[in-house]
Design an enzyme around this catalytic site. Structure first.
Site, PDB file in Angstrom:
ATOM      1  N   LYS A  84      -7.584 -11.784   7.357  1.00 46.78           N
ATOM      2  CA  LYS A  84      -7.315 -11.107   8.633  1.00 46.78           C
ATOM      3  C   LYS A  84      -8.386 -10.079   8.964  1.00 46.78           C
ATOM      4  CE  LYS A  84      -4.344  -7.194   7.299  1.00 46.78           C
ATOM      5  NZ  LYS A  84      -5.310  -6.135   7.470  1.00 46.78           N
TER       6      LYS A  84
ATOM      7  N   ARG B 117      -6.521  -3.310  -4.933  1.00 47.36           N
ATOM      8  CA  ARG B 117      -6.276  -4.751  -4.962  1.00 47.36           C
ATOM      9  C   ARG B 117      -4.879  -5.004  -5.474  1.00 47.36           C
ATOM     10  NH1 ARG B 117     -10.683  -5.823  -9.255  1.00 47.36           N
ATOM     11  NH2 ARG B 117      -9.866  -3.769  -9.689  1.00 47.36           N
TER      12      ARG B 117
ATOM     13  N   VAL C 116       0.819  -1.212   0.000  1.00 44.39           N
ATOM     14  CA  VAL C 116       0.000   0.000   0.000  1.00 44.39           C
ATOM     15  C   VAL C 116       0.859   1.272   0.000  1.00 44.39           C
ATOM     16  CG1 VAL C 116      -1.578   1.368   1.439  1.00 44.39           C
ATOM     17  CG2 VAL C 116      -2.068  -1.015   0.964  1.00 44.39           C
TER      18      VAL C 116
ATOM     19  N   ARG D 257       0.569 -14.373   1.275  1.00 42.71           N
ATOM     20  CA  ARG D 257      -0.112 -14.360   2.572  1.00 42.71           C
ATOM     21  C   ARG D 257      -1.487 -15.041   2.484  1.00 42.71           C
ATOM     22  NH1 ARG D 257       1.200  -8.178   4.327  1.00 42.71           N
ATOM     23  NH2 ARG D 257       1.123  -7.862   2.078  1.00 42.71           N
TER      24      ARG D 257
ATOM     25  N   THR E  67      -1.079  -4.386   9.525  1.00 45.44           N
ATOM     26  CA  THR E  67      -1.951  -4.639  10.681  1.00 45.44           C
ATOM     27  C   THR E  67      -2.369  -6.116  10.638  1.00 45.44           C
ATOM     28  OG1 THR E  67      -3.799  -3.800   9.330  1.00 45.44           O
ATOM     29  CG2 THR E  67      -2.869  -2.297  10.958  1.00 45.44           C
TER      30      THR E  67
ATOM     31  N   CYS F 145      -5.474  -9.607   3.204  1.00 46.53           N
ATOM     32  CA  CYS F 145      -6.516  -8.764   3.791  1.00 46.53           C
ATOM     33  C   CYS F 145      -7.810  -9.455   4.163  1.00 46.53           C
ATOM     34  CB  CYS F 145      -6.766  -7.582   2.871  1.00 46.53           C
ATOM     35  SG  CYS F 145      -5.308  -6.527   2.854  1.00 46.53           S
TER      36      CYS F 145
HETATM   37  P1  NAD Z   1       3.257  -4.676   4.015  1.00 43.84           P
HETATM   38  O1  NAD Z   1       3.556  -5.692   5.050  1.00 43.84           O
HETATM   39  O2  NAD Z   1       3.478  -4.996   2.593  1.00 43.84           O
HETATM   40  O3  NAD Z   1       4.101  -3.351   4.322  1.00 43.84           O
HETATM   41  C1  NAD Z   1       4.193  -2.746   5.567  1.00 43.84           C
HETATM   42  C2  NAD Z   1       5.558  -2.061   5.661  1.00 43.84           C
HETATM   43  O4  NAD Z   1       5.602  -1.237   6.838  1.00 43.84           O
HETATM   44  C3  NAD Z   1       6.733  -3.013   5.775  1.00 43.84           C
HETATM   45  O5  NAD Z   1       7.660  -2.756   4.736  1.00 43.84           O
HETATM   46  C4  NAD Z   1       7.351  -2.694   7.156  1.00 43.84           C
HETATM   47  O6  NAD Z   1       8.750  -2.844   7.191  1.00 43.84           O
HETATM   48  C5  NAD Z   1       6.943  -1.243   7.338  1.00 43.84           C
HETATM   49  N1  NAD Z   1       6.921  -0.745   8.720  1.00 43.84           N
HETATM   50  C6  NAD Z   1       6.375  -1.319   9.807  1.00 43.84           C
HETATM   51  N2  NAD Z   1       6.527  -0.507  10.888  1.00 43.84           N
HETATM   52  C7  NAD Z   1       7.183   0.599  10.461  1.00 43.84           C
HETATM   53  C8  NAD Z   1       7.624   1.813  11.086  1.00 43.84           C
HETATM   54  N3  NAD Z   1       7.423   2.051  12.377  1.00 43.84           N
HETATM   55  N4  NAD Z   1       8.277   2.733  10.332  1.00 43.84           N
HETATM   56  C9  NAD Z   1       8.484   2.509   9.023  1.00 43.84           C
HETATM   57  N5  NAD Z   1       8.097   1.401   8.366  1.00 43.84           N
HETATM   58  C10 NAD Z   1       7.437   0.456   9.072  1.00 43.84           C
HETATM   59  O7  NAD Z   1       1.748  -4.236   4.267  1.00 43.84           O
HETATM   60  P2  NAD Z   1       0.641  -3.836   3.168  1.00 43.84           P
HETATM   61  O8  NAD Z   1       0.156  -5.038   2.471  1.00 43.84           O
HETATM   62  O9  NAD Z   1       1.140  -2.673   2.397  1.00 43.84           O
HETATM   63  O10 NAD Z   1      -0.538  -3.356   4.140  1.00 43.84           O
HETATM   64  C11 NAD Z   1      -0.456  -2.165   4.876  1.00 43.84           C
HETATM   65  C12 NAD Z   1      -1.840  -1.854   5.426  1.00 43.84           C
HETATM   66  O11 NAD Z   1      -2.729  -1.561   4.339  1.00 43.84           O
HETATM   67  C13 NAD Z   1      -2.507  -2.994   6.197  1.00 43.84           C
HETATM   68  O12 NAD Z   1      -3.277  -2.449   7.235  1.00 43.84           O
HETATM   69  C14 NAD Z   1      -3.403  -3.643   5.161  1.00 43.84           C
HETATM   70  O13 NAD Z   1      -4.509  -4.300   5.751  1.00 43.84           O
HETATM   71  C15 NAD Z   1      -3.858  -2.435   4.372  1.00 43.84           C
HETATM   72  N6  NAD Z   1      -4.240  -2.727   2.974  1.00 43.84           N
HETATM   73  C16 NAD Z   1      -3.477  -3.569   2.230  1.00 43.84           C
HETATM   74  C17 NAD Z   1      -3.815  -3.800   0.893  1.00 43.84           C
HETATM   75  C18 NAD Z   1      -3.012  -4.759   0.041  1.00 43.84           C
HETATM   76  O14 NAD Z   1      -3.442  -5.018  -1.087  1.00 43.84           O
HETATM   77  N7  NAD Z   1      -1.891  -5.296   0.488  1.00 43.84           N
HETATM   78  C19 NAD Z   1      -4.899  -3.119   0.337  1.00 43.84           C
HETATM   79  C20 NAD Z   1      -5.636  -2.236   1.134  1.00 43.84           C
HETATM   80  C21 NAD Z   1      -5.284  -2.043   2.457  1.00 43.84           C
HETATM   81  C1  UGA Z   2      -8.907  -7.140  -1.483  1.00 39.55           C
HETATM   82  C2  UGA Z   2     -10.001  -6.148  -1.932  1.00 39.55           C
HETATM   83  O1  UGA Z   2     -10.515  -6.534  -3.207  1.00 39.55           O
HETATM   84  C3  UGA Z   2      -9.450  -4.727  -2.011  1.00 39.55           C
HETATM   85  O2  UGA Z   2     -10.502  -3.824  -2.326  1.00 39.55           O
HETATM   86  C4  UGA Z   2      -8.865  -4.369  -0.647  1.00 39.55           C
HETATM   87  O3  UGA Z   2      -8.276  -3.088  -0.685  1.00 39.55           O
HETATM   88  C5  UGA Z   2      -7.811  -5.373  -0.257  1.00 39.55           C
HETATM   89  O4  UGA Z   2      -8.382  -6.709  -0.245  1.00 39.55           O
HETATM   90  C6  UGA Z   2      -7.297  -5.094   1.114  1.00 39.55           C
HETATM   91  O5  UGA Z   2      -8.037  -4.644   1.974  1.00 39.55           O
HETATM   92  O6  UGA Z   2      -6.125  -5.331   1.287  1.00 39.55           O
HETATM   93  P1  UGA Z   2      -6.868  -8.344  -2.726  1.00 39.55           P
HETATM   94  O7  UGA Z   2      -6.786  -9.159  -1.486  1.00 39.55           O
HETATM   95  O8  UGA Z   2      -5.633  -7.738  -3.274  1.00 39.55           O
HETATM   96  O9  UGA Z   2      -7.907  -7.129  -2.503  1.00 39.55           O
HETATM   97  O10 UGA Z   2      -7.468  -9.233  -3.904  1.00 39.55           O
HETATM   98  P2  UGA Z   2      -8.926  -9.660  -4.394  1.00 39.55           P
HETATM   99  O11 UGA Z   2      -8.961  -9.509  -5.859  1.00 39.55           O
HETATM  100  O12 UGA Z   2     -10.006  -9.032  -3.623  1.00 39.55           O
HETATM  101  O13 UGA Z   2      -8.917 -11.223  -4.063  1.00 39.55           O
HETATM  102  C7  UGA Z   2      -8.922 -11.709  -2.745  1.00 39.55           C
HETATM  103  C8  UGA Z   2      -9.120 -13.213  -2.753  1.00 39.55           C
HETATM  104  O14 UGA Z   2     -10.456 -13.536  -3.143  1.00 39.55           O
HETATM  105  C9  UGA Z   2      -8.216 -13.960  -3.726  1.00 39.55           C
HETATM  106  O15 UGA Z   2      -7.772 -15.148  -3.120  1.00 39.55           O
HETATM  107  C10 UGA Z   2      -9.104 -14.254  -4.910  1.00 39.55           C
HETATM  108  O16 UGA Z   2      -8.715 -15.374  -5.639  1.00 39.55           O
HETATM  109  C11 UGA Z   2     -10.432 -14.475  -4.212  1.00 39.55           C
HETATM  110  N1  UGA Z   2     -11.595 -14.227  -5.086  1.00 39.55           N
HETATM  111  C12 UGA Z   2     -11.866 -12.974  -5.532  1.00 39.55           C
HETATM  112  C13 UGA Z   2     -12.426 -15.290  -5.427  1.00 39.55           C
HETATM  113  O17 UGA Z   2     -12.198 -16.448  -5.020  1.00 39.55           O
HETATM  114  N2  UGA Z   2     -13.513 -15.043  -6.221  1.00 39.55           N
HETATM  115  C14 UGA Z   2     -13.817 -13.795  -6.672  1.00 39.55           C
HETATM  116  O18 UGA Z   2     -14.841 -13.640  -7.386  1.00 39.55           O
HETATM  117  C15 UGA Z   2     -12.964 -12.731  -6.322  1.00 39.55           C
END
Ligand code: NAD
Ligand code: UGA
Length: 447
Positions: free
Chosen positions: A266, A154, A11, A331, A86, A263
């Site tokens: 969790k 996503r 993100v 993950r 988180t 996501c």
């Molecule tokens: P990530 O694990 O890929 O990245 C988190 C980063 O934060 C790591 O590189 C870590 O080293 C760094 N970090 C931790 N503590 C720190 C600090 N004190 N100072 C500086 N850096 C620090 O996580 P992510 O997948 O990007 O997710 C971040 C948040 O966004 C989560 O809450 C997740 O639920 C949310 N989110 C993720 C997605 C997604 O597609 N991955 C989409 C929407 C929302």
């Molecule tokens: C999901 C949400 O789509 C995002 O909007 C959100 O920001 C993100 O979580 C988050 O909070 O981190 P992401 O996990 O990247 O995004 O991917 P998705 O495309 O949503 O797929 C999630 C899981 O659901 C995958 O395992 C995928 O294969 C599965 N899925 C998705 C299905 O089995 N069927 C579907 O129709 C869609």
């Protein structure tokens, strides 16, 4: 305007690159020294289509910077985003907020002048207030606002999702902070993106409610797929028939091996825990969490059944190990349930994934990792498609027939046609599409 983003993960890095593309001066911060060193020399730590070019372009334009020095970047920023992880807290499933709170403390000690602290991490309702309290207790004199701006991108389509979102949600309670956020997202006004301003708590909960609803939709269609298999219906056509109802919509109705990723698993669990703490029973989300956990395990049983009831001594090829295509993120991927269960039943696993193998090697021990699909298929008794990467969508089955020892194909993503595969001589099974299922005819086909 100048912003700092704490946490340069999926993100933080995508948001940083996209905000800099909007013309904003962005510094991405991380505690991970190697990650920042790599980014400083143009090496992108994650697989995300289009990200390398976008980062490159904005670094060259000197709008995007990377550092381990939080103090300096935060002190110069008008807004500081928290985008740290988180994850599920071990043992109880609540969101682990230790990274968010640590970031809040560091921000408090570094900020200078009026600063907007924006929480982009997915956090339980009430976290924004706690971040406010932490900063206030560290720095009673500080001039700041805490706002919530959850992220909906996503993986695999993160840039497009960020640049053209369905909406932006902002929990903000002062005009000054609202104006700054409006400025930040101004490029999205031009494409008429709805921007929803709410209370802090509401914005935090919109994020969980959205993820839980999407997870419910997937789980619902997965259960319908199970029913289809028993009654001879076709889940693909059912999803189409349901999706044509504008009140339902056709997205997220693709049956499969259960949702994975960093996501949905969790966040659904954390939402249940938040509700429990508030004395509310979220029965639907609770059922979704259970059904999805069981489903991933059921996928291994499905493979065993397709192999005649036992995989002992058999070689199984898995194509795709990431939780979805176009990411290297492992993950909570269904493969993390499927592979160990097959190993336990005595199967030899050969696997290939276009981007996830480096990460998967740390998580899955008893796997022979292969360079490509056809190497992975050598001498195998069965092929299991776990992730629908594009390169698995048009496999050369004539070639596969010669390499594969057996003829079992288990398609957990429904990317092939049951009739074609059966006629080609494979013992093909997929999700919710028994061979005697009726095919949906579009109006044009019917005429
Ligand atoms: P990530 O694990 O890929 O990245 C988190 C980063 O934060 C790591 O590189 C870590 O080293 C760094 N970090 C931790 N503590 C720190 C600090 N004190 N100072 C500086 N850096 C620090 O996580 P992510 O997948 O990007 O997710 C971040 C948040 O966004 C989560 O809450 C997740 O639920 C949310 N989110 C993720 C997605 C997604 O597609 N991955 C989409 C929407 C929302
Ligand atoms: C999901 C949400 O789509 C995002 O909007 C959100 O920001 C993100 O979580 C988050 O909070 O981190 P992401 O996990 O990247 O995004 O991917 P998705 O495309 O949503 O797929 C999630 C899981 O659901 C995958 O395992 C995928 O294969 C599965 N899925 C998705 C299905 O089995 N069927 C579907 O129709 C869609």
């Amino acid at each position: 305007m100048r912003i700092a983003i704490i946490g340069t993960g999926y993100v933080g890095l995508v948001s940083g690159a996209c905000f800099s593309e909007f013309g904003i001066d962005v510094t991405c911060i991380d505690v991970d020294v190697e990650k920042i060193n790599d980014l400083q020399i143009g090496k992108i730590p994650i697989y995300e289509p289009g990200l390398e070019d976008l980062v490159d372009k904005n670094v060259s334009a000197q709008r995007l910077h990377f550092t381990n020095n939080l103090g300096e970047a935060v002190s110069e920023a008008d807004a500081v985003f928290i985008a740290v992880g988180t994850p599920s807290r071990r043992g109880d499933g609540h969101a682990d907020l230790s990274y968010v709170f640590a970031a809040a403390k560091e921000i408090a000690n570094a900020m200078k002048g009026y600063t907007v602290v924006v929480n982009k991490s997915t956090v339980p309702v009430g976290t924004g207030r706690e971040v406010e309290r932490i900063i206030r207790s560290e720095r009673p004199d500080a001039n700041f606002d805490v706002i919530s701006n959850p992220e909906f991108l996503r993986e695999g389509s993160a840039i497009e999702d960020f640049m053209r979102p369905d909406r932006v949600v902002i929990g903000v309670e002062t005009e000054r902070a609202q104006e700054l956020m409006n400025d930040l997202y101004r490029p999205l006004h031009l494409i008429q993106t709805p921007i929803l301003f709410t209370k802090l708590e509401t914005a935090e909960l919109v994020k969980y409610a959205t993820n839980a609803f999407l997870a419910t939709k997937i789980t619902f269609i997965n259960e319908v797929a199970d029913l289809c298999e028993k009654v001879g219906a076709n889940v693909h056509d059912i999803a189409k028939g349901m999706g044509l109802d504008g009140r339902i919509g056709n997205k997220f109705l693709h049956a499969g091996p259960g949702y994975g990723g960093s996501c949905f698993p969790k966040d659904t669990l954390a939402m249940v825990r938040t509700a429990e703490s508030a004395g509310v029973n979220l029965k639907i989300v609770e059922a979704v969490v259970d059904a999805n956990n069981n489903r991933k395990k059921d996928m291994a049983k499905r493979v065993i059944k397709a192999c005649g009831g036992s995989v002992a001594g058999k070689t199984i090829t898995l194509l795709g190990v990431t939780f979805k295509p176009n990411t290297d993120d492992m993950r909570d991927s269904p493969s993390l349930d499927i592979i160990p269960m097959l190993n336990e039943e005595g199967a030899v696993i050969r696997a290939y994934d276009p981007a996830g193998m480096d990460e998967a090697k740390h998580l899955l021990k008893d796997v022979i990792w292969c360079e490509d699909t056809y190497e992975a298929l050598e001498g195998a008794d069965a092929l299991v498609i776990v992730t629908e990467w594009n390169e698995f969508r048009s496999l050369n089955f004539d070639r596969i027939k010669k390499i594969l020892k057996g003829s079992v194909v288990v398609d957990l993503r429904n990317i092939y046609d049951p009739k074609t595969m059966t006629e080609a001589g494979f013992q093909y099974s997929s999700i919710g599409r028994p061979l005697d299922g009726k095919r949906f005819l579009s109006r044009r086909e019917a005429e």
